[in-house]
Every structure is written in structure tokens, then in C-alpha cells.
Design a protein around this motif. Structure first.
Motif: not given
Length: 290
Positions: A98-100, A54-55, A57-65, A47-52
Motif C-alpha cells: 500500500l505504501t509503494e 525491490e519489485l 524499484d524494478k518496475a519504476r526503473a522499467a517505466s512505463p510498466c 525479507e518479504s517487505e524487501a522483496n516488495v
């Protein structure tokens, strides 16, 4: 050229690393997402990795972010160190981050800012070139900065004309921005408390019949923070950053500076046509990257 992926702010606590990241987002007109390191960690497997994910994904959807990782050392400790706070879940989280950051998926305009006051325990992969490769040391404020902090903290406060902020700034050498803000808050609270006590004494006299209801009532314009309030606040002031802590940050900064010059210290293109200007050009380049 592709823009930089991110930057790491490091320095003593209370020097405005988080505030600086907010100011950057405000100045460039970008969306801003702040995340505290421990918020990403949960007890459930995966779940911790899923939180990263989602975080980001939210930043990319709101780019520039701008994505701000506060207290980066809590989730980016050296992997496999086995030290306190290090765990397999923590290793997986930093791998996912790091992957993201590398952005193998959709490339969006997301800029990462990390803030930490423990840069010595960060995983080296986090600050390698291509990730948070710009390391910026945020030191304790100098005299000019301390004066600006006093003015900012007291910009809406009524201060007595005989209170000199320059004297206060010169007397707080070695104090962080948070320490200076605490001095201003203490002085303001003391002035408020004194005004309340004075009004309570007046009301008691009114009830006893010694004064009329409106007699002796203080004018709000006369309520000010005076020298005695600042004297009391300075007597209770404390430095939150010791000389030992400062030495650790200076040592880390020197180590990073030395490491950047090890690979190509003696390298220089042979340019015979402009050899006379080489020294001047080198000095200008050093100033540019200082």
C-alpha cells in the motif's frame, strides 16, 4: 490530472483475468512484470517487505510498466483478521504494498493490476479510492465470447468441415474459458492418439508382410479433429464454476455498486436554466459510467 494508480480484476477462476492483463500490456506497449502473491513471502523477518520494495524499484526503473499481482487474495487479506492464512508477516507485506502504491517516493509511470477470485477477503484499504479503485468484474463468457474462445483455441488445429463451432458454443453455457480450452485440448489429444494407433496397426501389417511399406500410409492433410472426438471431449467436460460461486461474485458486485451510491444518492446541482434536459443528461451520464 494524475493517472489512475491501478485496477482490480475479480471474477470466477478460469475467465481470463491474467490473460487480460497480458493483453493490456501488449496493446499499450508497456513493460510487464507478473508476480504471484506467495512468491513475495519468505520465512525471514523483513525479507518479504524487501522483496516488495525491490519489485517496485524494478518496475519504476522499467517505466512505463504494468505490475500484475496474480492471486492478490494470498497477500492482501484483511489485516488483523486472524483468519486462516493471515499473519503478522502478511500484514507487513500488505502495508508495504500500500505504501509503494501510494508512491510517496519517486513518482513513476507504474500501473498496478490485481487479479483475484476471492474479492470478499481483500483488505478494504486495497480497493479504496487512490489505490486499486477501479473494480472490474470479469464474468463467465457469453455466447459470442465462447465462440471466440473456441476459434482461438483451435486456430491452428485441422478441424473437419462438418464440425460446427456455433453448436459447441451454444452447448457450453456456464463454462469458463479454461473449461472450453480443456474441451479443445481433449479432442485434439484424442485425434492424435487415434492417428498414432492407426499408424502402429499399419506398421504391424507391414512387418507381417500383408502390406507394402508405403501402402495405406495416412496423408497428414487427412488427419482432422472430427465430430466423434468432440463428442468424447464433451462427455468428459466439466464446469469448474458452480452456481453458488457465481452468486457470491454477483453479491459482491451488487454490494460495491450500492456502496458507491450511498453517500450522495439524493444530491443534484440546482440548474434551473436547463432543468428540462436534466433527465436526459442523467441517463447519458449513467451510460458513460455503466
Amino acid at each position: 490530472m494524475n493517472p489512475s494508480k491501478g485496477v482490480l480484476f475479480y471474477g470466477p477462476p478460469g475467465c481470463g483475468k491474467t490473460l487480460l492483463a497480458k493483453a493490456i500490456a501488449n496493446e499499450c506497449g508497456a513493460n510487464f512484470i507478473s508476480i504471484k502473491g506467495p512468491e513475495l513471502l519468505t520465512q525471514w523477518f523483513g525479507e518479504s517487505e524487501a522483496n516488495v520494495r525491490e519489485l517496485f524499484d524494478k518496475a519504476r526503473a522499467a517505466s512505463p510498466c504494468i505490475l500484475m499481482f496474480d492471486e492478490m487474495d494470498s497477500i492482501a487479506k484483511t489485516r488483523g483478521s486472524g483468519g486462516p492464512g493471515s499473519s503478522e508477516a502478511g500484514d507487513r507485506v500488505i502495508n508495504q504494498i500500500l505504501t509503494e502504491i501510494d508512491g510517496v517516493g519517486a513518482r513513476k509511470n507504474v500501473f498496478c493490476i490485481g487479479a483475484t477470485n476471492r474479492p470478499d477477503i481483500l483488505d478494504p484499504a486495497v480497493i479504496r479510492p487512490g489505490r486499486l479503485d477501479q473494480l472490474i468484474y470479469i464474468p463467465l463468457p457469453d455466447l459470442k465470447s465462447r465462440l471466440a474462445i473456441f476459434k482461438a483455441a483451435l486456430r491452428t488445429a485441422p478441424i473437419a468441415p462438418d464440425v460446427s463451432l456455433d453448436v459447441l458454443a451454444r452447448s457450453t453455457h456456464g463454462f469458463s474459458g479454461a473449461d472450453i480450452t480443456e474441451i479443445c485440448t481433449t479432442a485434439s489429444k484424442l485425434a492424435i492418439r487415434e492417428a498414432i494407433l492407426t499408424e502402429e496397426e499399419r506398421l504391424k501389417k507391414v512387418e507381417a508382410g500383408d502390406l507394402d511399406e508405403d501402402e495405406g500410409k495416412a496423408d497428414p492433410k487427412d488427419l482432422m479433429i472430427t465430430k466423434k472426438h468432440f463428442n468424447f471431449a464433451m462427455s468428459r467436460a466439466r464446469r469448474s464454476v458452480s452456481e453458488k460461486d457465481l452468486a457470491l461474485f454477483e453479491e459482491f458486485a451488487e454490494k460495491q455498486k450500492a456502496g458507491r451510491g450511498e453517500a450522495a444518492t439524493n444530491f443534484k446541482f440546482d440548474n434551473s436554466s436547463s432543468s428540462s434536459n436534466d433527465e436526459t443528461e442523467d441517463e447519458n451520464t449513467d451510460d458513460l459510467y455503466a
